[in-house]
Design a protein around this motif. Structure first.
Motif, PDB file in Angstrom:
ATOM      1  N   ASN A  97       0.868  -1.234   0.136  1.00  0.00           N
ATOM      2  CA  ASN A  97      -0.548   0.135   0.479  1.00  0.00           C
ATOM      3  C   ASN A  97       0.432   1.083  -0.154  1.00  0.00           C
ATOM      4  O   ASN A  97       1.896   1.335   0.636  1.00  0.00           O
ATOM      5  CB  ASN A  97      -0.668  -0.324   1.424  1.00  0.00           C
ATOM      6  N   GLY A  98       0.357   1.960  -0.969  1.00  0.00           N
ATOM      7  CA  GLY A  98       0.853   2.982  -0.207  1.00  0.00           C
ATOM      8  C   GLY A  98       0.548   4.812  -1.146  1.00  0.00           C
ATOM      9  O   GLY A  98      -0.341   4.172  -1.742  1.00  0.00           O
ATOM     10  N   TYR A  99       0.984   5.925  -1.119  1.00  0.00           N
ATOM     11  CA  TYR A  99       0.035   6.933  -2.172  1.00  0.00           C
ATOM     12  C   TYR A  99       1.742   7.935  -2.411  1.00  0.00           C
ATOM     13  O   TYR A  99       2.718   8.169  -2.006  1.00  0.00           O
ATOM     14  CB  TYR A  99       0.123   7.330  -0.865  1.00  0.00           C
ATOM     15  N   ILE A 100       1.397   8.834  -2.981  1.00  0.00           N
ATOM     16  CA  ILE A 100       2.647  10.037  -3.258  1.00  0.00           C
ATOM     17  C   ILE A 100       2.131  10.850  -2.487  1.00  0.00           C
ATOM     18  O   ILE A 100       1.813  11.236  -2.738  1.00  0.00           O
ATOM     19  CB  ILE A 100       2.102  10.440  -4.767  1.00  0.00           C
ATOM     20  N   TYR A 101       3.381  11.678  -2.078  1.00  0.00           N
ATOM     21  CA  TYR A 101       3.461  12.567  -0.600  1.00  0.00           C
ATOM     22  C   TYR A 101       3.578  13.856  -2.199  1.00  0.00           C
ATOM     23  O   TYR A 101       4.637  14.015  -2.763  1.00  0.00           O
ATOM     24  CB  TYR A 101       4.599  12.382  -0.517  1.00  0.00           C
ATOM     25  N   SER A 102       2.360  14.556  -1.629  1.00  0.00           N
ATOM     26  CA  SER A 102       2.364  16.205  -2.877  1.00  0.00           C
ATOM     27  C   SER A 102       2.899  17.152  -2.948  1.00  0.00           C
ATOM     28  O   SER A 102       2.972  17.812  -2.629  1.00  0.00           O
ATOM     29  CB  SER A 102       1.171  15.703  -3.920  1.00  0.00           C
ATOM     30  N   TYR A 103       2.559  17.372  -0.740  1.00  0.00           N
ATOM     31  CA  TYR A 103       2.577  18.296   0.096  1.00  0.00           C
ATOM     32  C   TYR A 103       3.146  18.396   1.661  1.00  0.00           C
ATOM     33  O   TYR A 103       2.073  17.131   1.980  1.00  0.00           O
ATOM     34  CB  TYR A 103       2.083  19.110  -0.805  1.00  0.00           C
TER      35      TYR A 103
END
Length: 111
Positions: A97-103
């Protein structure tokens, strides 16, 4: 498939609807690739059950193009890139699992 063929295909592939991208970019910086990332994470979760040991860590996907989410992290081998927060299996190194760190303050689900 050769690298030349993959590069040629990538020139013509679109993963989102270009007509409403600008509206979505105002709310979400990752609008152009959100669908691809969500499908990847969904498929990773469906194909694997995490083991006894897991790890939550950051990854820096090396990238030198123009992007609002590009970060500079001097301690990484590739200094510029897109930061991804990931849950992985510590033994097999499988991405679950994961996500893009956008800010600053982003958690992958809320703005």
């Amino acid at each position: 498939m050769s690298l030349k063929r993959v590069c040629a295909i990538l020139l013509f592939v679109r993963f989102d609807n270009i007509s409403d991208r600008e509206e979505r970019k105002k709310m979400e910086p990752t609008a152009a690739i959100t669908w691809v990332v969500e499908e990847f994470v969904k498929n990773c979760g469906a194909c694997y059950c995490i083991g006894e040991y897991s790890c939550i860590d950051e990854m820096l996907f090396g990238f030198k193009g123009r992007c609002r989410m590009k970060l500079y992290i001097p301690s990484k081998p590739r200094k510029y890139g897109i930061k991804i927060m990931a849950l992985t299996d510590a033994k097999t190194h499988y991405f679950l699992n994961g996500y893009i760190y956008s800010y600053k303050g982003s958690d992958g689900r809320t703005n």
